[in-house]
Write a protein that holds these residues in place. Structure first.
Motif, mmCIF file in Angstrom:
data_model
loop_
_atom_site.group_PDB
_atom_site.id
_atom_site.type_symbol
_atom_site.label_atom_id
_atom_site.label_comp_id
_atom_site.label_asym_id
_atom_site.label_seq_id
_atom_site.Cartn_x
_atom_site.Cartn_y
_atom_site.Cartn_z
ATOM 1 N N GLU A 189 0.836 -1.217 0.000
ATOM 2 C CA GLU A 189 0.000 0.000 0.000
ATOM 3 C C GLU A 189 0.863 1.258 0.000
ATOM 4 N N ARG A 190 2.022 1.175 0.685
ATOM 5 C CA ARG A 190 2.884 2.362 0.811
ATOM 6 C C ARG A 190 3.453 2.814 -0.530
ATOM 7 N N ILE A 191 3.551 1.872 -1.491
ATOM 8 C CA ILE A 191 4.124 2.244 -2.799
ATOM 9 C C ILE A 191 3.133 1.916 -3.916
ATOM 10 N N ARG A 192 1.860 1.837 -3.547
ATOM 11 C CA ARG A 192 0.824 1.391 -4.490
ATOM 12 C C ARG A 192 0.773 2.230 -5.785
ATOM 13 N N PRO A 193 0.844 3.568 -5.722
ATOM 14 C CA PRO A 193 0.778 4.325 -6.980
ATOM 15 C C PRO A 193 1.900 3.954 -7.948
ATOM 16 N N GLU A 194 3.107 3.735 -7.430
ATOM 17 C CA GLU A 194 4.234 3.367 -8.307
ATOM 18 C C GLU A 194 4.014 1.986 -8.919
ATOM 19 N N ILE A 195 3.461 1.068 -8.115
ATOM 20 C CA ILE A 195 3.208 -0.290 -8.625
ATOM 21 C C ILE A 195 2.107 -0.245 -9.679
ATOM 22 N N ASP A 196 1.046 0.518 -9.399
ATOM 23 C CA ASP A 196 -0.051 0.635 -10.378
ATOM 24 C C ASP A 196 0.478 1.159 -11.710
ATOM 25 N N GLN A 197 1.357 2.160 -11.606
ATOM 26 C CA GLN A 197 1.933 2.761 -12.822
ATOM 27 C C GLN A 197 2.746 1.744 -13.614
ATOM 28 N N ALA A 198 3.544 0.938 -12.893
ATOM 29 C CA ALA A 198 4.392 -0.061 -13.559
ATOM 30 C C ALA A 198 3.527 -1.104 -14.258
ATOM 31 N N ILE A 199 2.464 -1.537 -13.582
ATOM 32 C CA ILE A 199 1.578 -2.548 -14.183
ATOM 33 C C ILE A 199 0.888 -1.959 -15.419
ATOM 34 N N ALA A 200 0.440 -0.724 -15.307
ATOM 35 C CA ALA A 200 -0.242 -0.079 -16.444
ATOM 36 C C ALA A 200 0.701 0.023 -17.647
ATOM 37 N N ARG A 201 1.993 0.304 -17.347
ATOM 38 C CA ARG A 201 2.986 0.424 -18.430
ATOM 39 C C ARG A 201 3.077 -0.889 -19.213
ATOM 40 N N VAL A 202 3.066 -2.004 -18.495
ATOM 41 C CA VAL A 202 3.153 -3.310 -19.169
ATOM 42 C C VAL A 202 1.873 -3.564 -19.958
ATOM 43 N N LEU A 203 0.738 -3.290 -19.348
ATOM 44 C CA LEU A 203 -0.528 -3.536 -20.047
ATOM 45 C C LEU A 203 -0.588 -2.714 -21.333
ATOM 46 N N ASP A 204 -0.128 -1.464 -21.254
ATOM 47 C CA ASP A 204 -0.165 -0.597 -22.435
ATOM 48 C C ASP A 204 0.802 -1.073 -23.515
ATOM 49 N N SER A 205 1.926 -1.674 -23.069
ATOM 50 C CA SER A 205 2.965 -2.055 -24.046
ATOM 51 C C SER A 205 2.548 -3.271 -24.877
ATOM 52 N N GLY A 206 1.716 -4.123 -24.290
ATOM 53 C CA GLY A 206 1.332 -5.355 -24.991
ATOM 54 C C GLY A 206 2.457 -6.385 -25.046
ATOM 55 N N GLU A 207 3.564 -6.135 -24.344
ATOM 56 C CA GLU A 207 4.674 -7.107 -24.319
ATOM 57 C C GLU A 207 4.692 -7.758 -22.946
ATOM 58 N N PHE A 208 4.547 -9.054 -22.903
ATOM 59 C CA PHE A 208 4.391 -9.732 -21.620
ATOM 60 C C PHE A 208 5.531 -10.675 -21.262
ATOM 61 N N ILE A 209 6.265 -11.103 -22.280
ATOM 62 C CA ILE A 209 7.431 -11.982 -22.053
ATOM 63 C C ILE A 209 8.589 -11.403 -22.870
ATOM 64 N N PHE A 210 9.792 -11.352 -22.270
ATOM 65 C CA PHE A 210 10.994 -10.845 -22.973
ATOM 66 C C PHE A 210 10.766 -9.469 -23.589
#
Ligand SMILES: Cc1ncc(COP(=O)(O)O)c(C=O)c1O
Length: 371
Positions: free
Chosen positions: A17-38
């Protein structure tokens, strides 16, 4: 009726919870990129984690056990070989050796450091020994000078199971960079924990790094060209992205762990009945766990629980006494130091979000329980 203040052993939700905004941002970056492996997150994490450890290469993999197995395979450890391991460790250290077809050869620890008794290591080395796989248990480094010397004289690689020691130091260097290679676990409870299973190997050897990169991806060298029997041991983009966030907070969190441990140590300084872990003078522990050795451990743990303090036991059954190794290790008879540790060891709450007041509360309750 008043309820005691609860101090759980670990509260991962609050940590996140203490770093939740940074984690949310990182997850969103991956979802937006469409690259999930390598993808770019894995490459970036590998570069950042290698730099953190003062090593040239880091290879992200799917768990700590995979990291250990692939590291051993990359050094050519296989059937017919022996690997020196600590008798007291999480069973994963031994299972990795067995998984590659080699035999784990356990060496007793010193009771106070909980780590390999260096004086016993040379006697365990035979013509079949292919490596030493040392563990910095609970985050505290083994004597790296002595281990490096033994490995250098015997001309065998010094491999590290660094699952519990992310950030630990020896003579102001990261312990991971003092071996030939080190395997990490990013299991969620570790000092650097992912949101699931993850791990990595770090090494300065380009050849070993390349072999592990192949092994983690079906032994593939070029697209659909397979030159060894690899596996699916890849680290996913989502985990890599979150690990990058958590890596940025690791030093602050490790410092906090160290401060909290210092409070425990100060309070227990004149309590001989509370056996704290001794960290060698050249070492800096990552304080993954704060363990004490106490008589009547189970009763002590039970009373602490009734007073609202969560504890855990790392580990109640040593590998050689577990059902899986019982027959294979029968000839060992007993490993008295390891067995005494498993009967007396108890881990107290120690996580970065705790404060000095909570640590003092735990220590006071423990003091009363033992009295
Ligand atoms: C010393 C040690 N070795 C190996 C492992 C295995 O790591 P993982 O659970 O990520 O496979 C762990 C952690 O669980 C560990 O503490």
């Amino acid at each position: 009726m008043t309820h005691p203040v609860q101090i759980p052993f670990l509260n991962l939700t609050s940590e996140i919870e203490r770093i939740r905004p940074e984690i949310d941002q990182a997850i969103a970056r991956v979802l937006d990129s469409g690259e999930f492996i390598f993808g770019p997150e894995l490459s970036a994490f590998e570069a950042e984690f290698a730099a953190y450890n003062g090593m040239l290469h880091a290879i992200g993999v799917s768990s700590g056990l995979t990291a250990l197995k692939l590291m051993l395979q990359a050094y050519g450890v296989g059937p017919g070989d022996e690997v020196i391991v600590p008798a007291n460790t999480f069973i994963g250290t031994w299972l990795a050796v067995s998984a590659v077809g080699a035999v784990p050869v356990p060496v007793e620890p010193e009771f106070d450091t909980r780590n390999l008794d260096i004086n016993l290591v040379p006697g365990a080395i035979t013509a079949k020994t292919r490596a030493i796989l040392a563990v910095h248990l609970y985050g505290a480094p083994c004597d790296m000078d002595a281990l490096r010397h033994i490995c250098c004289v015997r001309q065998i690689p010094l491999l590290i199971d660094a699952a519990q020691s992310c950030g630990a130091e020896w003579r102001n260097s990261r312990t991971a960079c003092l071996g030939d290679a080190a395997a990490f676990s990013f299991y969620p409870t570790k000092n650097l924990g992912a949101l699931g299973d993850a791990g990595a190997v770090v090494t300065n050897s380009a050849e070993v790094a390349e072999r592990i990169r192949h092994l983690r991806n079906y032994g593939m060298t070029n697209r659909y060209r397979h030159d060894c029997k690899g596996e699916n041991g890849r680290l996913e983009e989502l985990h890599a992205a979150v690990l990058r966030v958590k890596l940025r907070h690791l030093e602050t969190n490790n410092r906090k762990r160290s401060e909290l441990a210092a409070h425990y140590l100060e309070i227990f300084a004149d309590r001989v009945e509370i056996g704290v872990q001794r960290v060698p003078s050249y070492g800096r522990s990552a304080w993954h766990l704060f363990t004490i050795a106490v008589a009547n451990r189970d009763q002590v743990a039970d009373k602490l629980k009734k007073s609202g303090v969560g504890t855990l036991i790392h580990y109640p059954v040593p590998p050689h006494l577990s059902a899986v190794y019982w027959v294979e290790m029968r000839k060992l008879n007993v490993l008295p130091v390891t067995e005494k540790l498993s009967d007396t060891i108890l881990s107290l709450p120690l996580q970065p979000l705790l404060d000095e007041t909570s640590v003092r509360r735990v220590a006071n309750i423990l003091g009363e329980v033992i009295r």
